[in-house]
Write an enzyme that holds these catalytic residues in place. Structure first.
Site, PDB file in Angstrom:
ATOM      1  CG  ASP A 182      -1.619   1.546   1.098  1.00  0.00           C
ATOM      2  OD1 ASP A 182      -1.770   2.076   0.466  1.00  0.00           O
ATOM      3  OD2 ASP A 182      -3.304   1.012   1.631  1.00  0.00           O
ATOM      4  CE1 TYR A 221      -3.587  11.160 -12.281  1.00  0.00           C
ATOM      5  CE2 TYR A 221      -2.985  13.091 -13.964  1.00  0.00           C
ATOM      6  CZ  TYR A 221      -2.379  11.735 -13.387  1.00  0.00           C
ATOM      7  OH  TYR A 221      -1.899  10.657 -14.368  1.00  0.00           O
ATOM      8  CB  THR A 239      -4.511   1.955 -18.819  1.00  0.00           C
ATOM      9  OG1 THR A 239      -4.511   3.698 -18.473  1.00  0.00           O
ATOM     10  CG2 THR A 239      -2.428   2.193 -19.742  1.00  0.00           C
TER      11      THR A 239
END
Length: 246
Positions: free
Chosen positions: A61, A153, A188
């Site tokens: 993680d 982002y 993707t």
């Protein structure tokens, strides 16, 4: 042809998309690859498909420093070294700036920025002992040419660029190189909308979206000794999409 024979390369977010393609391609070029993912079963599945003699799965993680330490210790126990780290894991939550929620921004900061920081901190500590290593941060063209509805982002990715350059300065005297790759439109699940190419990508100068393996080839170069005098370098792999105004 890029040669990674004998090198141990740690790849995060290697269970799908660009990360999976990177892991698969690095093995083709001779590397021993660490397939790291938050979901261990997915990491194990990818490693199995590559081949257990070439890929080693670990649970990671990236948002937790303790998870980084545990995963890195496992790799060092198994292989003694980490020659290159590919910080690939990332998430994209798209919303207009005015609708961006603090929780969404924090989630992207945790993975996209802090995940990279923790990775560099943990792995570079081992690289320093050998006075050698390569860190490749998979960033985004959004760090300098944001796509629509991606202010949060873009902010996290711009932060990675600044942090990477500062780290290149700090780690250079220890023989550790820090470089960046900026993917553009890559086919993707994260980048495509409902598995379709968005209309906004139709005017890319090369006339197509990129394939994950094209990012992997740039990663291989930066992980190899071919790039021995590159640090703080940014390689844009976008088919020319950032050469014009959106």
């Amino acid at each position: 042809m890029t040669n990674l024979n004998g090198k141990v390369v740690f790849v995060t977010g290697a269970n799908r998309g660009q990360g999976k393609a990177i892991a698969e391609y690095l093995v083709v070029r001779g590397a021993q690859v660490i397939v790291a993912a938050r979901n261990y079963e997915e990491a194990e599945k990818v490693a199995s498909s590559i081949g257990q003699d070439y890929a080693f799965p670990v649970q990671l993680d990236v948002t937790q420093k303790e998870s980084w330490e545990k995963a890195t210790d496992l790799v060092i126990q198994q292989f003694s070294v980490i020659d290159a780290l590919v910080n690939n894991a990332g998430i994209l939550i798209r919303n207009p700036m005015i609708e961006t929620k603090p929780s969404d921004l924090q989630a992207m900061l945790d993975v996209n920025l802090f995940g990279v920081l923790y990775g560099m901190q943990t792995v570079s500590a081992h690289m320093m002992k050998r006075k050698k290593g390569s860190i490749i941060n998979n960033v985004s063209v959004s760090s300098f040419a944001p796509i629509q509805h991606s202010s949060g982002y873009a902010a996290t990715k711009a932060g990675v660029v600044a942090m990477s350059k500062a780290s290149a300065v700090e780690l250079g005297p220890h023989g550790i190189r820090v470089n960046m790759i900026h993917p553009g439109a890559i086919q993707t699940e994260m980048a495509m909308e409902n598995n379709k190419v968005p209309d906004s990508y139709s005017s890319v100068p090369l006339g197509r979206v990129g394939q994950p393996e094209e990012i992997a080839k740039a990663v291989a170069y930066l992980a190899s000794d071919d790039s021995s005098y590159c640090t703080g370098t940014e390689i844009v792999v976008d088919g020319g999409m950032t050469l014009y105004d959106h």
